[in-house]
Design a protein around this motif. Sequence first.
Motif: not given
Length: 466
Positions: A95-123
């Motif tokens: 899980v990653r949260w990233s902030l970027e200052q833009v005009a009149d405010g801020t953008e939050l980008t959230q990335l959520v990822s799963v990898s591995g053999l059991a990824s379909p279950l854990f997703a």
Amino acid sequence: MAWQRTQTQFFALPSSALWEVLADPARVPQWNHAIAQLKPHAYPVTAGTKLDLIPAGEPIGTIHSRTAPPATVTKIEDGLTLTWVQQQPGGHLLVRWSLEQVADGTELTQLVSVSGLASPLFAQTAAKPIASHFAHNCALLYTLAGGTETQNLRVVIAGGNGFLGSRAAADLHCRGHHITVLTRNERTNSPYRQVHWDGKTQGPWASSLYMHGKDTAVLNLAGELVDLPATDANIARLTSSRVDSTRALNEASTRLPQPLTAFLQASTTAIYSDAHDARLTEDSSLPTGAAALPQMTGVARPWEQAADGAQAQRVNILRTSLVFEQESPLVDRLSLLAQVGLGGPVAGGQQWVSWIHLADWLRIIRACLGLEPGTSIPAGIINLATPHPVRNRDMMELLRAQVAPGPLKRFSLPTPKPILAAGAMVLRTDPALGTTGRHVTSRVLADAGFTFEHPEFADALRVIFD
């Protein structure tokens, strides 16, 4: 990576206000209710800090707390980004949260990822719950980070708990607007003011349409889902749920001390019924006689007419096409078909599909409210659809390329009309939703110079599925 979702939300806040909340993982359960606990082992939180992660809900929360190792903060840049990883058998949840200052405010980008053999279950059990309800979570985060009602325009949303209504509420709330949701069923932990109404009669709810010294707009999205067999009783039910609520809002508007700033009335491009290869814009005539399907034109025409006479500085009829975005019921259903090998053309695949990405739908709503600098959209009917409709067969092929496993990306079983009809009977839905189509674009948006962020279907799917 086997599964990944990336989502971005604008906040009318400085990045420092958001960072104050994000930098403390222990506060995550306050704005993401899929996580019951994310407790750091030590402060200050730095790269390498261990986190006790407990997902919300049972039995997953208890099982996870007893069997999983601590999560670990792998990267933190002050005021910019925080990443944490939970090891899974043969892979990990990130899980990653990233902030970027833009005009009149801020953008939050959230990335959520799963990898591995059991990824379909854990997703399904770990990643998807964290990524879900992103707009609602951001609305909670806005308030938690000190966000207040900074704008003069108030927006009252009927149908504010549905897919489109909840996204519009969060988008406007995070921009500093006061949001009131008219609802039959109030929800716990809502970041908005909720006012009960029955969607039919006048009552105390009508007072929410006026506040002295403030401008007020109405966004009416109320109405039952169309996913019903086209029986006379169901058509009457669909019509009543739309017309009654619109009439109630319309009548309430005529009793206000001053006109609403805007009355934005939902409708659908299905008002054109099954248009075959005709090219349709706002200037096109509506079908009549046998061509006017009762569950489409027969429902949408009186729905639109119920808004006539609303006391507002502007009235827009929002003829919305199919809306694509993560978590939309439409995308979930089509993705499931593609994943199990049923993602071929439907009923021959020649029918046109008019569509729009949620981000563009939200921008049009803001433009109708006068909130998009440089974009002026006139009052009246608007077709909310991109300039590039796709054939059903092409839509399904592009969708398979994104979500289907292995060889199913290139080939999947088609769904002929008889099979579709039988399936619709079992699922108690309307087969015409899959067999009909229409090539709808917007002359109004083109004349207004509106530029779509996602005009092409393939690009929109890549953004959705990342």
